[in-house]
Design a protein around this motif. Structure first.
Motif, PDB file in Angstrom:
ATOM      1  N   GLY A  58       0.842  -1.184   0.000  1.00  0.00           N
ATOM      2  CA  GLY A  58       0.000   0.000   0.000  1.00  0.00           C
ATOM      3  C   GLY A  58       0.878   1.234   0.000  1.00  0.00           C
ATOM      4  O   GLY A  58       2.029   1.197   0.447  1.00  0.00           O
ATOM      5  N   THR A  59       0.352   2.337  -0.494  1.00  0.00           N
ATOM      6  CA  THR A  59       1.129   3.574  -0.484  1.00  0.00           C
ATOM      7  C   THR A  59       0.237   4.795  -0.385  1.00  0.00           C
ATOM      8  O   THR A  59      -0.871   4.817  -0.926  1.00  0.00           O
ATOM      9  CB  THR A  59       2.013   3.694  -1.740  1.00  0.00           C
ATOM     10  N   GLU A  60       0.722   5.782   0.327  1.00  0.00           N
ATOM     11  CA  GLU A  60       0.143   7.115   0.299  1.00  0.00           C
ATOM     12  C   GLU A  60       0.318   7.663  -1.120  1.00  0.00           C
ATOM     13  O   GLU A  60       1.306   7.375  -1.790  1.00  0.00           O
ATOM     14  CB  GLU A  60       0.886   8.006   1.307  1.00  0.00           C
ATOM     15  N   SER A  61      -0.624   8.472  -1.587  1.00  0.00           N
ATOM     16  CA  SER A  61      -0.500   9.068  -2.910  1.00  0.00           C
ATOM     17  C   SER A  61       0.659  10.051  -2.938  1.00  0.00           C
ATOM     18  O   SER A  61       0.734  10.966  -2.127  1.00  0.00           O
ATOM     19  CB  SER A  61      -1.802   9.786  -3.279  1.00  0.00           C
ATOM     20  N   CYS A  62       1.592   9.815  -3.857  1.00  0.00           N
ATOM     21  CA  CYS A  62       2.737  10.712  -4.062  1.00  0.00           C
ATOM     22  C   CYS A  62       3.478  11.026  -2.758  1.00  0.00           C
ATOM     23  O   CYS A  62       3.602  12.182  -2.361  1.00  0.00           O
ATOM     24  CB  CYS A  62       2.275  12.015  -4.716  1.00  0.00           C
ATOM     25  N   ARG A  83      -2.138  -1.033  -3.701  1.00  0.00           N
ATOM     26  CA  ARG A  83      -3.295  -0.175  -3.510  1.00  0.00           C
ATOM     27  C   ARG A  83      -2.831   1.180  -2.984  1.00  0.00           C
ATOM     28  O   ARG A  83      -1.817   1.285  -2.305  1.00  0.00           O
ATOM     29  CB  ARG A  83      -4.307  -0.786  -2.537  1.00  0.00           C
ATOM     30  N   VAL A  84      -3.587   2.231  -3.321  1.00  0.00           N
ATOM     31  CA  VAL A  84      -3.299   3.584  -2.871  1.00  0.00           C
ATOM     32  C   VAL A  84      -4.381   4.009  -1.890  1.00  0.00           C
ATOM     33  O   VAL A  84      -5.575   3.847  -2.159  1.00  0.00           O
ATOM     34  CB  VAL A  84      -3.237   4.573  -4.053  1.00  0.00           C
ATOM     35  N   ASP A  85      -3.962   4.538  -0.741  1.00  0.00           N
ATOM     36  CA  ASP A  85      -4.924   4.968   0.281  1.00  0.00           C
ATOM     37  C   ASP A  85      -4.220   5.967   1.190  1.00  0.00           C
ATOM     38  O   ASP A  85      -3.026   6.219   1.051  1.00  0.00           O
ATOM     39  CB  ASP A  85      -5.423   3.746   1.074  1.00  0.00           C
TER      40      ASP A  85
END
Length: 304
Positions: free
Chosen positions: A96-100, A125-127
Motif C-alpha cells: 500500500g502507499t500514500e499518494s505521491c 493499492r493507494v490509500d
C-alpha cells in the motif's frame, strides 16, 4: 471451514462493503456473497449485519475476526517459510502507499524487487496513511509507504525512509513568492486546495494552523494529485504540500518556504511485527534507499 472462506470474511470485515471487498479479491460480488453465506451456514451464526448502505460485524463476526486474521497470517508464514527453505522467495506481497509520498521511487523499487524475486506476486493499492496502517495491522496489507500523523499500533514496525519539507505550492504570480518565504499567519485568508479529510498533508497543515491559533478550512477539496495541480496551475488556490508534490509539474509553480517551524513530512515503510520473508526483503530494500532531510527547499525544475 476453508482458508479461502476466511480470506473472504476478513476482506468484507476490513472493507465494510461487499463490492469493494470483491474488487480487492478479484472475484464477483455474487461469488463473495455465496462464500460468506456458506461460512455462516457452516458456523450456524450470522457474521454480518447487512443493509443497502452499511455492513457491520455481528458479535459472532467480531469474535471470529482476530482468529481468522491469525489463521491467515499463520498460513502465509508457513508458505513463506517453505519458499525460503527452497532458497527462493515466493508468495504474495500486498503493498500500500500514500499518494505521491516522495522520498522513494516506489515504481522503480517494485521493478527491482520483481527482477530479484520473480516468484513473489505483488499487489498494490493507494490509500491514506491512517487506513493503510489499519490494514497493515489487520493483515490486509503487508507493507505500506506511509506518513504517520499519530502513533502506530504496537503490532507495526515503522522504518523511516526520509523526510521532506512542507512548502506552499502556488502560481508564481502570488505576491509572497517574490518575498521568498511566507508565514502561516499571512495565509489565513487564502483559498486553499487540499486532499480529503484524513490525508496526511491535510492533517499536518491543520495542525500547523491550530498551533498558530488559526482555523484551517480548505475551500477546494480533491482526491488526486493531478486535480490539485490543475487548480493551482490556473491560480484558483494554493496548497501546503510536501516538496515531492511540488516537483510533479513545475513550469508555472512556485514552492515557497514557510518562515516558522512546521510539522515534518516523514515517509516510513510499515510492516507487521513478524512479517513474512518476502515482505521483510522488500522493507530492507526500501530501507537501503533511505535518504536524509533536505537542508533547504530546492528550486523547482520540471519533472518529465
Amino acid at each position: 471451514m476453508e482458508l479461502r472462506q476466511l480470506e473472504h470474511f476478513v476482506a468484507v470485515a476490513s472493507e465494510k462493503h461487499f463490492g469493494n471487498a470483491a474488487l480487492d479479491l478479484r472475484m464477483s460480488q455474487s461469488g463473495l456473497s455465496a462464500s460468506i453465506r456458506a461460512l455462516e451456514s457452516e458456523l450456524g451464526v450470522g457474521l454480518f449485519v447487512r443493509s443497502t448502505r452499511h455492513v457491520a460485524l455481528t458479535p459472532a463476526g467480531a469474535a471470529l475476526l482476530p482468529e481468522a486474521q491469525a489463521l491467515l497470517a499463520g498460513a502465509g508464514a508457513a508458505k513463506a517459510a517453505v519458499n525460503a527453505a527452497s532458497g527462493e522467495l515466493g508468495g504474495v506481497v500486498r503493498v500500500g502507499t500514500e499518494s505521491c509520498p516522495g522520498v522513494v521511487k516506489l515504481a522503480n523499487e517494485l521493478a527491482v524487487f520483481r527482477e530479484h524475486h520473480p516468484r513473489v506476486e505483488m499487489r498494490l493499492r493507494v490509500d491514506g496513511s491512517g487506513p493503510l496502517l489499519t490494514q497493515v495491522a489487520n493483515g490486509r496489507v503487508d507493507a505500506a509507504i506511509v506518513v504517520p500523523t499519530e502513533a502506530a499500533p504496537a503490532s507495526i514496525e515503522l522504518s523511516p525512509l526520509g523526510r521532506e519539507p512542507l512548502v506552499v505550492l502556488s502560481h508564481r504570480s502570488r505576491p509572497f513568492v517574490q518575498r521568498g518565504h511566507v508565514a502561516i499567519d499571512n495565509l489565513a485568508d487564502e483559498t486553499f486546495v487540499d486532499f480529503q479529510e484524513g490525508a496526511s498533508s491535510r492533517v499536518l497543515t491543520a495542525r500547523a494552523f491550530e498551533e498558530r491559533g488559526l482555523a484551517y478550512r480548505p475551500d477546494l477539496e480533491v482526491n488526486d494529485v493531478h486535480t490539485l495541480l490543475d487548480l493551482i496551475d490556473v491560480n484558483l488556490g494554493i496548497a501546503i504540500v510536501p516538496q515531492a508534490i511540488a516537483r510533479k509539474r513545475a513550469v508555472d509553480f512556485a514552492a515557497t518556504p514557510i518562515s516558522h517551524p512546521m510539522p515534518v513530512w516523514e515517509v516510513c515503510v510499515a510492516v507487521r511485527v513478524g512479517a513474512n520473508p518476502a515482505t521483510r526483503a522488500l522493507r530492507d530494500q526500501l530501507r537501503a534507499q533511505a535518504v536524509g532531510v533536505p537542508e533547504a527547499v530546492e528550486e523547482l525544475t520540471p519533472v518529465d
